[in-house]
Design a protein around this motif. Sequence first.
Motif, PDB file in Angstrom:
ATOM      1  N   ARG A  47      67.351 -35.442  78.409  1.00 44.96           N
ATOM      2  CA  ARG A  47      66.040 -36.078  77.593  1.00 44.96           C
ATOM      3  C   ARG A  47      65.342 -35.189  76.900  1.00 44.96           C
ATOM      4  NH1 ARG A  47      65.504 -41.325  79.312  1.00 44.96           N
ATOM      5  NH2 ARG A  47      66.121 -41.880  81.279  1.00 44.96           N
ATOM      6  N   ILE A  91      70.319 -37.398  83.446  1.00 43.81           N
ATOM      7  CA  ILE A  91      70.094 -37.674  82.021  1.00 43.81           C
ATOM      8  C   ILE A  91      69.447 -36.976  81.129  1.00 43.81           C
ATOM      9  CG2 ILE A  91      69.639 -39.596  80.436  1.00 43.81           C
ATOM     10  CD1 ILE A  91      70.264 -41.499  82.913  1.00 43.81           C
ATOM     11  N   ARG A 124      64.697 -39.944  75.103  1.00 46.26           N
ATOM     12  CA  ARG A 124      66.103 -39.762  75.574  1.00 46.26           C
ATOM     13  C   ARG A 124      66.819 -39.094  74.509  1.00 46.26           C
ATOM     14  NH1 ARG A 124      71.347 -42.717  76.336  1.00 46.26           N
ATOM     15  NH2 ARG A 124      70.702 -44.006  74.556  1.00 46.26           N
TER      16      ARG A 124
END
Length: 145
Positions: A86, A84, A43
């Motif tokens: 990453r 998200i 991440r």
Amino acid sequence: MSLNLIKLCVGCDSVEDLEEWIAFRLDERWRAGEPVEHYHTTRMMPTRSAEVTDGGSLYWVIKGNVQCRQLITEIRPFTDDEGIGRCHLILDPAVVLTEWQPRRAFQGWRYLKPSDAPADLSKGKAGLVEMPPKLRRELADLGLL
């Protein structure tokens, strides 16, 4: 100067488990017609990525000890399906055995300076490489490795 990363190798009980998993994933990608490369998804994007890709490795902590490493060849940021951020750590599939170095559990990855990294197992320690993983683990638990 290169900089390394260190991370827990969750789900692997030995270096041999990691090597089998890598071989499985590479074969899986080949069969799917995808690029045959090995990567680890994380991440957090290393802010010092230029130093990491300048000869740095990902050191794997297996069962409480750093036991091996893989060369990091590239870092590719991306956004997943949930939005998200990453990144893929593109790794050389060859696993290099290192001297065992005890490490406590931690989350994510950490930077690891070359001066703090365990040395690769040299040819002079070939007996350790040939030793069964269970015996190596028992000796390490006793503080003899």
